[in-house]
Scaffold this active site. Structure first.
Site, short mmCIF file in Angstrom:
data_model
loop_
_atom_site.label_atom_id
_atom_site.label_comp_id
_atom_site.label_asym_id
_atom_site.label_seq_id
_atom_site.Cartn_x
_atom_site.Cartn_y
_atom_site.Cartn_z
N HIS A 253 0.83 -1.21 0.00
CA HIS A 253 0.00 0.00 0.00
C HIS A 253 0.86 1.25 0.00
O HIS A 253 0.68 2.15 0.82
CB HIS A 253 -0.92 0.01 1.23
CG HIS A 253 -1.94 -1.10 1.22
ND1 HIS A 253 -2.69 -1.45 2.31
CD2 HIS A 253 -2.35 -1.92 0.23
CE1 HIS A 253 -3.50 -2.45 1.99
NE2 HIS A 253 -3.31 -2.76 0.73
C1 LIG Z 1 0.36 -7.39 -4.54
C2 LIG Z 1 -0.60 -6.29 -4.22
C3 LIG Z 1 -1.73 -6.58 -3.45
C4 LIG Z 1 -2.61 -5.56 -3.12
N1 LIG Z 1 -3.79 -5.87 -2.51
C5 LIG Z 1 -4.76 -4.92 -2.39
C6 LIG Z 1 -6.07 -5.26 -1.96
O1 LIG Z 1 -6.39 -6.42 -1.70
N2 LIG Z 1 -6.98 -4.24 -1.84
C7 LIG Z 1 -6.68 -2.95 -2.11
O2 LIG Z 1 -7.54 -2.06 -1.94
N3 LIG Z 1 -5.44 -2.61 -2.53
C8 LIG Z 1 -4.49 -3.56 -2.71
N4 LIG Z 1 -3.27 -3.23 -3.22
C9 LIG Z 1 -2.95 -1.81 -3.39
C10 LIG Z 1 -3.51 -1.17 -4.63
O3 LIG Z 1 -3.57 -2.06 -5.70
C11 LIG Z 1 -2.64 0.06 -4.94
O4 LIG Z 1 -2.73 0.96 -3.86
C12 LIG Z 1 -3.06 0.79 -6.19
O5 LIG Z 1 -2.96 -0.06 -7.30
C13 LIG Z 1 -2.18 2.01 -6.40
O6 LIG Z 1 -2.59 2.67 -7.55
P1 LIG Z 1 -1.69 3.72 -8.30
O7 LIG Z 1 -2.46 4.15 -9.49
O8 LIG Z 1 -1.26 4.78 -7.34
O9 LIG Z 1 -0.34 2.97 -8.72
P2 LIG Z 1 0.01 1.52 -9.29
O10 LIG Z 1 -1.11 0.57 -9.11
O11 LIG Z 1 1.33 1.17 -8.70
O12 LIG Z 1 0.18 1.76 -10.84
C14 LIG Z 1 1.28 2.38 -11.42
C15 LIG Z 1 1.41 1.89 -12.84
O13 LIG Z 1 2.46 2.61 -13.48
C16 LIG Z 1 3.26 1.71 -14.23
N5 LIG Z 1 4.59 2.32 -14.32
C17 LIG Z 1 5.52 2.46 -13.34
N6 LIG Z 1 6.61 3.10 -13.81
C18 LIG Z 1 6.34 3.38 -15.11
C19 LIG Z 1 7.07 4.03 -16.14
N7 LIG Z 1 8.29 4.53 -15.92
N8 LIG Z 1 6.50 4.14 -17.36
C20 LIG Z 1 5.25 3.63 -17.61
N9 LIG Z 1 4.53 2.99 -16.68
C21 LIG Z 1 5.07 2.89 -15.44
C22 LIG Z 1 3.21 0.40 -13.46
O14 LIG Z 1 3.48 -0.70 -14.31
C23 LIG Z 1 1.77 0.41 -12.95
O15 LIG Z 1 0.87 -0.19 -13.85
C24 LIG Z 1 -2.35 -4.23 -3.54
C25 LIG Z 1 -1.23 -3.94 -4.31
C26 LIG Z 1 -0.36 -4.96 -4.66
C27 LIG Z 1 0.85 -4.64 -5.49
#
Ligand SMILES: Cc1cc2nc3c(=O)[nH]c(=O)nc-3n(C[C@H](O)[C@H](O)[C@H](O)COP(=O)(O)OP(=O)(O)OC[C@H]3O[C@@H](n4cnc5c(N)ncnc54)[C@H](O)[C@@H]3O)c2cc1C
Length: 649
Positions: A560
């Site tokens: 998270h």
């Molecule tokens: C294993 C796991 C289990 C989890 N379990 C839960 C759960 O059960 N319930 C819940 O509510 N939350 C859960 N979470 C947390 C939740 O999924 C995250 O908080 C959420 O996905 C964050 O969203 P975000 O958009 O901030 O970033 P992220 O989901 O991290 O997305 C960032 C994206 O940017 C891409 N990226 C990174 N760098 C680059 C770059 N240089 N160029 C292009 N693309 C790039 C990555 O590939 C990724 O797709 C979990 C997360 C993980 C990893």
């Protein structure tokens, strides 16, 4: 179709926040050209994404499964007794929502209010919380939404172990409620909801909900996958485009193969808490000193970039359960019969299959009593007085039960297990991430910071004891798996009791060694009876020390991550303003969980979607547009218009 070299808006990173922004903007105005650039693969119709029950496979690290990036602490940590921690995060379209455990929870109202930022109070955000949800559970709370693209339900089945957990919760003073995700409840248990569509049995990921849905009906959203954004291109301080490289560095004679796309109106960085600061720093936005060391031209001197990394902390303990219990263990350990049965069930009736669940069917949020606080030491009590005492909606810990061992089954004895997850929701510890080179393929410098504030030990110790008391009161309980508990002195009342003799004999009726006695090495466990558990285990100081060592040795990420590009005043280390503009630049926003200036007591998918919805509104406003609702129809999961999803069958 070829991809344009110039668009109106570029979104870098296709996690939940990035998918919301790209999908909402493209759907708002069919003439607006939007490009979404994602470092990982496309998730569309990938059965290893959409079948909910197989999610643990996403954490394999064998070089074939590349759905996650594993960030390892650069240095060994004295706070972890010389260990390095590992934080996996998503590397696939949909980001965390394509690989996460699908647990649905929401932050408390005071978490948003504590941002102390105009337009970001819980009251301000409530309409957006509702806008994103297709809530498919019955509820008395008025805080859920029913026409949004993200489905929330109990999944295809709820195991009997969940009811056992809830009864035992009540016995240790945590009452049952039908909805503890009402933004208010901080001490209660419930059937844990999931990001699974009740009608289709599929995972509800952000790319299917917001991006594929729009690409099915419009042609102004351009998706580039397996493309890693290396940097933002600036003219002066104005962002005018981005450069990206192939996701895999396959030679090219040592040269960077950069492709440049220009953005007429806006560049949005949504690469997540660990990805976003790296892109900013490679682009000249970050601490001036670091830029100079890396020979990068400074665009905006923002020392807060990459600082104040936060997470939630997980410890887990494994318990034996009765042979009659349904758990996922046989399926997970690769038993052919079990796999055939569960996969076939999924193929015939996915909406009610056991795989249309994450097997995490119940959980709780808890706050300590006055008595318990007395046991939690001065460091935590100081934090309590400052952070929790006057905010009754903030839980200190979450706990949940998994029907099966969340572990590598090749390392476990045969049998059936439940996993008790303990999550610390508001750690006081902080970490950081910074680039170590301008090369986008180089590993960053990463310090998870786990447990570097002593106040974080007491609540985890307390919740280990709580979940242990709960497990002992479950009817299905049959012992504690020694390898997944603290190493108490064998003479202590707290010493772990492994499998009971009756269950062991049922499990291995022909074994010649079941029940042999060899002192502390092997001792037949007494027959277990939950009805006889009437008092809590008493722990000595030495026992507490054993728990703290176990925490330091095993505590890990809850996946998270947040906080590395905080929305707060620039002079306080802030990186973005309340409209998510990056200080010292124009046409550049950050929209993902890195913008959180403080922690959120929740599994963070809901918050990432919410930040995406807020970001989409802010950008739409800047561009003179309005987000359209309802959103484009979600593939495989139509929401019948005008009828509450809870009433559809
Ligand atoms: C294993 C796991 C289990 C989890 N379990 C839960 C759960 O059960 N319930 C819940 O509510 N939350 C859960 N979470 C947390 C939740 O999924 C995250 O908080 C959420 O996905 C964050 O969203 P975000 O958009 O901030 O970033 P992220 O989901 O991290 O997305 C960032 C994206 O940017 C891409 N990226 C990174 N760098 C680059 C770059 N240089 N160029 C292009 N693309 C790039 C990555 O590939 C990724 O797709 C979990 C997360 C993980 C990893």
């Amino acid at each position: 179709m070829g991809h344009p070299e110039e668009v109106d808006v570029i979104v870098c990173g296709g996690g939940p926040a990035g998918c919301v922004v790209a999908g909402r903007l493209a759907f708002a105005e069919p003439n607006l050209k939007v490009m979404l650039i994602e470092g990982g693969a496309n998730n569309r119709d990938d059965p290893w994404v959409y079948r909910p029950g197989i999610y643990v496979r996403n954490m394999q690290r064998d070089g074939v499964n590349d759905k996650a990036t594993f960030y390892t602490d650069t240095m060994k940590s004295s706070h972890l007794r010389g260990r390095q921690s590992i934080v996996p995060c998503a590397n696939i379209l949909g980001g965390g929502s394509s690989i996460n455990f699908q647990m649905y929870t929401r932050a408390s109202a005071s978490d948003w209010d504590d941002f102390k930022t105009d337009g970001w109070s819980a009251q301000d955000l409530l309409p957006l919380m509702k806008r994103l949800e297709n809530y498919q559970k019955p509820s008395n709370s008025d805080s859920h939404g029913y026409d949004g693209p993200i489905a929330i339900s109990n999944g295809g089945c709820v195991s009997a172990l969940a009811q056992d957990f809830l009864r035992a919760s009540d016995a240790i003073g945590v009452p049952f409620s039908d909805d503890i995700q009402d933004l208010d409840t901080a001490h209660g248990s419930e059937i844990w909801a999931k990001y699974i569509n009740r009608e289709t049995g599929r995972r509800s990921d952000a790319a299917t909900a917001y991006v594929h849905s729009v690409m099915d009906v419009q042609n102004n959203l351009f998706l580039r996958t397996n493309a890693r954004v290396s940097r933002v291109i600036f003219e002066g301080n104005k962002a005018v485009g981005v450069a990206y490289v192939p996701a895999r560095n396959r030679g090219h004679g040592g040269k960077l193969m950069e492709t440049i796309v220009r953005a007429r109106k806006q560049v949005v960085i949504s690469s997540g808490t660990l990805g976003t600061p790296q892109i900013l720093e490679r682009s000249g936005v970050g601490s001036k000193d670091l830029m100079q060391q890396m020979d990068i031209k400074v665009v905006s001197d923002l020392p807060g970039v990459g600082e104040q990394y936060q997470d939630h902390y997980t410890t887990l303990s494994l318990y034996r359960v009765s042979n009659e219990s349904f758990t996922l263990d046989d399926f997970l350990r690769g038993d052919k019969e079990a796999q055939k049965e569960l996969f076939q069930e999924w193929e015939t009736a996915p909406h009610k299959a056991r795989l249309s669940s994450n097997a995490i069917d119940a959980g709780f949020k808890i706050r300590p009593t006055e008595e318990e606080l007395k046991e939690m030491g001065p460091e935590f009590n100081e934090l309590w007085d400052r952070y929790f005492k006057d905010k009754p909606d903030k839980p200190v810990m979450f706990g949940s039960i998994v029907s099966g061992a969340y572990a590598d089954h090749s390392l476990l004895p045969p049998g059936k297990y439940v996993t008790m997850f303990q999550y610390l929701e508001y750690p006081a510890s902080r970490g950081k991430i910074h680039i170590s080179s301008r090369n986008p393929y180089s590993e960053p410098y990463f310090d998870s910071g786990f447990m570097n504030n002593k106040a974080d030990f007491a609540p985890i110790r307390w919740s280990y004891k709580k979940t242990r008391e709960l497990a002992r009161r479950m009817d299905a309980f049959r012992g504690e798996l020694t390898s997944h508990h603290p190493h108490f002195h064998p003479g202590s009342e707290a010493a772990v009791q492994d499998i009971d003799i009756a269950t062991a004999k049922q499990m291995l009726p022909d074994a010649l060694t079941v029940g042999i006695h060899m002192g502390t090495w092997h001792r037949p466990g007494e027959k277990f009876d939950a009805a006889k558990v009437h008092h809590d285990i008493k722990y000595t100081e030495e026992d507490d020390k054993a728990i703290d060592d176990w925490i330091a040795d095993h505590v890990e990420t809850t996946w998270h991550s947040l906080g590395t590009c905080a929305m707060k005043p620039r002079e306080q280390g802030g990186v973005v303003d309340p409209r998510l503009n990056v200080f010292g630049t124009t046409n550049l926003k950050v929209v993902d969980l890195s913008i959180c200036p403080d922690n959120l007591g929740t599994n963070t998918y809901s918050s990432a979607l919410l930040v995406g919805e807020k970001g989409a509104d802010l950008i739409a406003e800047d561009l003179g547009l309005k987000v359209r609702t309802p959103h484009a129809p979600v593939p495989h999961a139509p929401v019948p218009a005008g009828v509450r999803a809870t009433q559809v069958r």
